[in-house]
Design an enzyme around this catalytic site. Structure first.
Site, PDB file in Angstrom:
ATOM      1  N   SER A 146      49.652  25.002  36.369  1.00 28.84           N
ATOM      2  CA  SER A 146      50.705  24.593  35.425  1.00 28.84           C
ATOM      3  C   SER A 146      51.043  23.133  35.675  1.00 28.84           C
ATOM      4  O   SER A 146      50.814  22.618  36.774  1.00 28.84           O
ATOM      5  CB  SER A 146      51.959  25.440  35.669  1.00 28.84           C
ATOM      6  OG  SER A 146      53.049  24.930  34.931  1.00 28.84           O
ATOM      7  N   TYR A 159      58.592  29.406  40.761  1.00 33.12           N
ATOM      8  CA  TYR A 159      57.354  29.211  40.007  1.00 33.12           C
ATOM      9  C   TYR A 159      56.674  27.907  40.428  1.00 33.12           C
ATOM     10  O   TYR A 159      55.493  27.886  40.785  1.00 33.12           O
ATOM     11  CB  TYR A 159      57.715  29.178  38.521  1.00 33.12           C
ATOM     12  CG  TYR A 159      56.562  29.001  37.567  1.00 33.12           C
ATOM     13  CD1 TYR A 159      55.758  30.080  37.209  1.00 33.12           C
ATOM     14  CD2 TYR A 159      56.308  27.760  36.981  1.00 33.12           C
ATOM     15  CE1 TYR A 159      54.722  29.926  36.296  1.00 33.12           C
ATOM     16  CE2 TYR A 159      55.275  27.600  36.071  1.00 33.12           C
ATOM     17  CZ  TYR A 159      54.482  28.685  35.732  1.00 33.12           C
ATOM     18  OH  TYR A 159      53.455  28.525  34.833  1.00 33.12           O
TER      19      TYR A 159
HETATM   20  N1  LIG Z   1      53.034  29.862  28.923  1.00 35.76           N
HETATM   21  C1  LIG Z   1      53.124  28.628  29.384  1.00 35.76           C
HETATM   22  O1  LIG Z   1      53.832  27.769  28.850  1.00 35.76           O
HETATM   23  C2  LIG Z   1      52.308  28.238  30.584  1.00 35.76           C
HETATM   24  C3  LIG Z   1      52.231  26.877  30.915  1.00 35.76           C
HETATM   25  C4  LIG Z   1      51.487  26.502  32.018  1.00 35.76           C
HETATM   26  C5  LIG Z   1      50.831  27.466  32.761  1.00 35.76           C
HETATM   27  N2  LIG Z   1      50.923  28.777  32.427  1.00 35.76           N
HETATM   28  C6  LIG Z   1      50.219  29.742  33.263  1.00 35.76           C
HETATM   29  O2  LIG Z   1      49.265  30.422  32.462  1.00 35.76           O
HETATM   30  C7  LIG Z   1      49.074  31.738  32.984  1.00 35.76           C
HETATM   31  C8  LIG Z   1      49.210  32.750  31.861  1.00 35.76           C
HETATM   32  O3  LIG Z   1      50.495  32.606  31.287  1.00 35.76           O
HETATM   33  P1  LIG Z   1      50.821  33.118  29.811  1.00 35.76           P
HETATM   34  O4  LIG Z   1      51.822  32.200  29.240  1.00 35.76           O
HETATM   35  O5  LIG Z   1      49.576  33.372  29.082  1.00 35.76           O
HETATM   36  O6  LIG Z   1      51.624  34.460  30.179  1.00 35.76           O
HETATM   37  P2  LIG Z   1      51.595  35.929  29.553  1.00 35.76           P
HETATM   38  O7  LIG Z   1      52.847  36.561  30.030  1.00 35.76           O
HETATM   39  O8  LIG Z   1      51.307  35.888  28.088  1.00 35.76           O
HETATM   40  O9  LIG Z   1      50.343  36.588  30.286  1.00 35.76           O
HETATM   41  C9  LIG Z   1      50.339  36.865  31.646  1.00 35.76           C
HETATM   42  C10 LIG Z   1      49.535  38.132  31.864  1.00 35.76           C
HETATM   43  O10 LIG Z   1      49.482  38.363  33.285  1.00 35.76           O
HETATM   44  C11 LIG Z   1      49.616  39.753  33.495  1.00 35.76           C
HETATM   45  N3  LIG Z   1      50.112  40.009  34.867  1.00 35.76           N
HETATM   46  C12 LIG Z   1      51.343  39.790  35.357  1.00 35.76           C
HETATM   47  N4  LIG Z   1      51.408  40.187  36.637  1.00 35.76           N
HETATM   48  C13 LIG Z   1      50.183  40.667  36.965  1.00 35.76           C
HETATM   49  C14 LIG Z   1      49.625  41.213  38.145  1.00 35.76           C
HETATM   50  N5  LIG Z   1      50.347  41.389  39.261  1.00 35.76           N
HETATM   51  N6  LIG Z   1      48.330  41.584  38.128  1.00 35.76           N
HETATM   52  C15 LIG Z   1      47.591  41.450  37.003  1.00 35.76           C
HETATM   53  N7  LIG Z   1      48.063  40.943  35.848  1.00 35.76           N
HETATM   54  C16 LIG Z   1      49.360  40.551  35.830  1.00 35.76           C
HETATM   55  C17 LIG Z   1      50.591  40.224  32.431  1.00 35.76           C
HETATM   56  O11 LIG Z   1      50.494  41.625  32.216  1.00 35.76           O
HETATM   57  C18 LIG Z   1      50.174  39.386  31.227  1.00 35.76           C
HETATM   58  O12 LIG Z   1      49.221  40.052  30.427  1.00 35.76           O
HETATM   59  C19 LIG Z   1      50.097  31.911  34.106  1.00 35.76           C
HETATM   60  O13 LIG Z   1      49.482  31.728  35.351  1.00 35.76           O
HETATM   61  C20 LIG Z   1      51.114  30.832  33.827  1.00 35.76           C
HETATM   62  O14 LIG Z   1      51.741  30.389  35.005  1.00 35.76           O
HETATM   63  C21 LIG Z   1      51.643  29.179  31.342  1.00 35.76           C
END
Ligand SMILES: NC(=O)c1ccc[n+]([C@@H]2O[C@H](COP(=O)([O-])OP(=O)(O)OC[C@H]3O[C@@H](n4cnc5c(N)ncnc54)[C@H](O)[C@@H]3O)[C@@H](O)[C@H]2O)c1
Length: 271
Positions: A146, A159
């Site tokens: 991130s 986070y």
């Molecule tokens: N959304 C944002 O703005 C953003 C920005 C930068 C980075 N990220 C990173 O991108 C990644 C995905 O985020 P997203 O926004 O797509 O989130 P999201 O909530 O849409 O998806 C996350 C997925 O991870 C799964 N998950 C959670 N805990 C778990 C576990 N213990 N074991 C297996 N699966 C698990 C959830 O069921 C979900 O399907 C994350 O690592 C997040 O930190 C997101």
């Protein structure tokens, strides 16, 4: 990407689902892993065969070592090898330092930091075995990190701290695994403002940041969105396709390891 076997954790939703679809479209065989096993199965079913390549779903908890070991074994069983591990599963709980409880801190850390370690551990074992059997291609371990892994995040320290730690793991694994042909890199996306992490009406970040008073003067969640868009030189939130392209680049290039690649519309600039 043809005949490459790819695991994507967190594949039931958001960036993980987009990565599963994007890699399948490039001809990869994909294992969709998620704690939400039904969601992972649905994504796998919807892409399996669409591009002439297989996709399989598996329920996996990345904080549970035996679950991660089983996930990697399943990919090797199904596809004969593991070429790319994308650790994308992640959670976020915002809150200020004085009131944040340790249980929540441990939960966020176990998924975002320890979960990546476990995925890298079992991926590295499989990839080293493949290398020892004479295969010469390069392998990849990619953490979806991130921009909060490159710059602190107010009232979001659990986070941000875990994501900073992830970059330390990436650099250290890259040093250790380079001699086995395993590249290890991170992608640091900006805010996916249209995804559920931000936009879920009850648990999304717009709601959490409203409740935590993170943006001074904001009275509605739309105020919060406009504020976050105004921070990006290219004027918009990150999109899933931006991250898919970055991941394909990291796999296809053969001369970068230990890097943290920002995909932030210019919000973060490396020094
Ligand atoms: N959304 C944002 O703005 C953003 C920005 C930068 C980075 N990220 C990173 O991108 C990644 C995905 O985020 P997203 O926004 O797509 O989130 P999201 O909530 O849409 O998806 C996350 C997925 O991870 C799964 N998950 C959670 N805990 C778990 C576990 N213990 N074991 C297996 N699966 C698990 C959830 O069921 C979900 O399907 C994350 O690592 C997040 O930190 C997101």
């Amino acid at each position: 990407m043809k005949h490459r076997s790819v695991i994507i954790t967190g594949a039931a939703s958001g960036f993980g689902e987009g990565l599963a679809r994007g890699f399948a479209a490039q001809g990869a065989s994909v294992l969709c892993a998620d704690m939400n096993g039904r969601g992972a199965d649905e994504v796998a079913r919807s892409i399996g065969g669409l591009y002439g390549t297989p996709a399989v779903g598996i329920a996996t908890d990345v904080t549970d070592e035996s679950s991660v070991e089983t996930m990697v074994a399943r990919a090797v069983d199904a596809y004969g090898s593991l070429d790319v591990m994308i650790s994308c599963a992640g959670v976020l709980m915002a809150g200020g330092v004085e009131d944040f409880n340790k249980k929540d801190f441990d939960f966020v850390t176990s998924v975002n930091y320890t979960g990546f370690f476990l995925c890298a551990k079992y991926a590295a074992r499989a990839m080293k075995r493949q290398r020892a059997s004479g295969r010469k291609e390069l392998y990849d371990i990619i953490q979806i990190n991130s921009k909060s892994g490159l710059s602190g995040s107010k009232a979001n320290f659990a986070y941000s701290g875990g994501k900073f730690g992830g970059i330390g793991l990436v650099q250290s694994f890259a040093l250790e695994l380079a001699e086995y042909g395993i590249k290890v890199n991170a992608i640091c996306p900006g805010n996916l403002l249209d995804g559920p992490l931000w936009s879920d009406p009850e648990k999304g970040l717009f709601r959490q940041y409203m409740d935590a008073g993170k943006v001074k003067g904001a009275r509605t969640v739309d105020d919060i969105r406009r504020y976050y868009e105004s921070l990006v030189p290219l004027g918009r939130g990150c999109r899933i396709e931006d991250v898919v392209l970055a991941a394909i680049y990291l796999v296809e290039q053969e001369y970068e390891t230990g890097q943290a690649l920002p995909v932030t519309g210019g919000q973060i600039m490396l020094r």
